[in-house]
Enzyme design. Structure first.
Site, PDB file in Angstrom:
ATOM      1  N   ASP A  99      36.628  28.670  34.353  1.00  0.00           N
ATOM      2  CA  ASP A  99      36.873  29.883  35.149  1.00  0.00           C
ATOM      3  C   ASP A  99      38.169  30.506  34.626  1.00  0.00           C
ATOM      4  O   ASP A  99      38.903  29.884  33.854  1.00  0.00           O
ATOM      5  CB  ASP A  99      37.028  29.505  36.634  1.00  0.00           C
ATOM      6  CG  ASP A  99      37.318  30.723  37.506  1.00  0.00           C
ATOM      7  OD1 ASP A  99      36.564  31.712  37.398  1.00  0.00           O
ATOM      8  OD2 ASP A  99      38.304  30.706  38.260  1.00  0.00           O
ATOM      9  N   SER A 100      38.440  31.713  35.103  1.00  0.00           N
ATOM     10  CA  SER A 100      39.703  32.369  34.743  1.00  0.00           C
ATOM     11  C   SER A 100      40.903  31.648  35.362  1.00  0.00           C
ATOM     12  O   SER A 100      42.028  31.865  34.942  1.00  0.00           O
ATOM     13  CB  SER A 100      39.685  33.811  35.249  1.00  0.00           C
ATOM     14  OG  SER A 100      39.656  33.807  36.668  1.00  0.00           O
ATOM     15  N   CYS A 135      32.278  36.033  43.343  1.00  0.00           N
ATOM     16  CA  CYS A 135      33.432  35.612  42.529  1.00  0.00           C
ATOM     17  C   CYS A 135      33.780  34.232  43.041  1.00  0.00           C
ATOM     18  O   CYS A 135      33.883  34.024  44.267  1.00  0.00           O
ATOM     19  CB  CYS A 135      34.608  36.576  42.736  1.00  0.00           C
ATOM     20  SG  CYS A 135      36.162  35.957  42.056  1.00  0.00           S
TER      21      CYS A 135
HETATM   22  N1  DGL Z   1      36.532  33.532  39.522  1.00  0.00           N
HETATM   23  C1  DGL Z   1      36.114  34.561  38.667  1.00  0.00           C
HETATM   24  C2  DGL Z   1      34.793  35.156  39.018  1.00  0.00           C
HETATM   25  O1  DGL Z   1      33.968  34.447  39.568  1.00  0.00           O
HETATM   26  C3  DGL Z   1      37.113  35.465  38.003  1.00  0.00           C
HETATM   27  C4  DGL Z   1      38.084  36.192  38.847  1.00  0.00           C
HETATM   28  C5  DGL Z   1      39.124  36.916  38.026  1.00  0.00           C
HETATM   29  O2  DGL Z   1      39.788  36.292  37.221  1.00  0.00           O
HETATM   30  O3  DGL Z   1      39.271  38.131  38.216  1.00  0.00           O
HETATM   31  O4  DGL Z   1      34.507  36.280  38.720  1.00  0.00           O
END
Ligand code: DGL
Length: 266
Positions: A10-11, A187
């Site tokens: 993930d980010s 998200c």
């Molecule tokens: N958790 C991520 C997602 O599901 C990324 C959120 C982000 O870094 O903006 O999109």
């Protein structure tokens, strides 16, 4: 049988919200997780940058021996899966949007008004609508890009009036105007603010894709004969910026058992 780890990324801290589902559905699997905390958020960056970052993480996880790559990040799943599949044609690559769309189609009817909340990159990609339409033409889906949520969550400010205010400001009108009754957490950071959302909009049904994702990964591992043998898998969490907040989220989510935390900059 294959005892190599599942590579999940993930980010930042968002993908950690799927770890408990993986432990429940796939208790014998080892996990190697990468959270790109130094470069989050992804959801407000350009698709080209998100794609480049996601490919770097995938390369890193493959070097750690991953037998399957799981984008527990909707933003990466919406625009980077094809590139990662091209880079690693020898292992399965799974995103979170497809299993979530299947879950939505399973539990919703055309009478529901479904609101997908996600990052701007995910919403602009139209990935949720595309995947849902493949399964059902009749479902009533609305989406909104929420740029304020992830920075607050990554900074640890999820249990604050500022977080509540951001949720209210972003979602109030969207929910009212579209008469949303079912909210999809599009998200993986958003399960962390589920209590805030439930407090502000207690009448909504909420769909969190983590269980659907873990079950999809189990299905694929089973199909390719890649399940681990009956042992207790190990867990390794990498973050590109390892702060106390990362450990705090692991503890808050109740991720139990032994694990190793490591910082690794890409
Ligand atoms: N958790 C991520 C997602 O599901 C990324 C959120 C982000 O870094 O903006 O999109």
């Amino acid at each position: 049988m294959d005892d190599r780890p599942i590579g999940i990324f993930d980010s930042g801290v968002g993908g950690l919200t799927s770890i408990n589902a993986f432990s429940e559905v796939l208790p014998h699997e080892s996990i190697v997780y990468f959270g790109d905390t130094a470069r989050a958020p992804y959801g407000t960056k350009s698709p080209a940058t998100v794609r480049a970052f996601s490919r770097e993480i995938a390369d890193f996880l493959v070097k750690q021996g991953a037998k399957i790559l799981v984008a527990a990040c909707n933003t990466s799943s919406s625009i980077a899966l094809d590139a990662i599949k091209e880079d690693h044609p020898d292992i399965p690559v799974v995103g979170v949007i497809k299993p979530c769309a299947a879950r939505i189609a399973e539990v919703c009817t055309p009478e529901n008004s479904i609101g997908v909340i996600a990052t701007p990159v995910t919403v602009e990609s139209g990935a949720y609508e595309k995947e849902i339409r493949k399964i059902s033409q009749e479902l009533n889906v609305h989406s909104i890009g929420c740029s304020a949520f992830v920075p607050l969550i990554e900074s640890g400010a999820f249990n604050t009036p500022a977080m509540d205010a951001a949720i209210k400001h972003t979602l109030d009108e969207f929910i009212r105007e579209n008469q949303v009754d079912t909210l999809v957490l599009g998200c993986t950071h958003y399960p962390i603010i589920r209590p805030n959302i439930e407090k502000l909009f207690p009448w909504l049904s909420i769909i969190d894709p983590s269980m659907a994702l873990a079950m999809e990964v189990r299905r694929i591992l089973t199909r390719y004969g890649l399940l681990a043998s009956e042992w207790q898998g190990s867990r390794m969490f990498y973050a590109s910026d390892l702060s106390s907040k990362f450990l705090g989220i692991i503890q808050m989510l109740g991720i139990s058992g032994d694990y190793v935390l490591k910082q690794h900059a890409l």
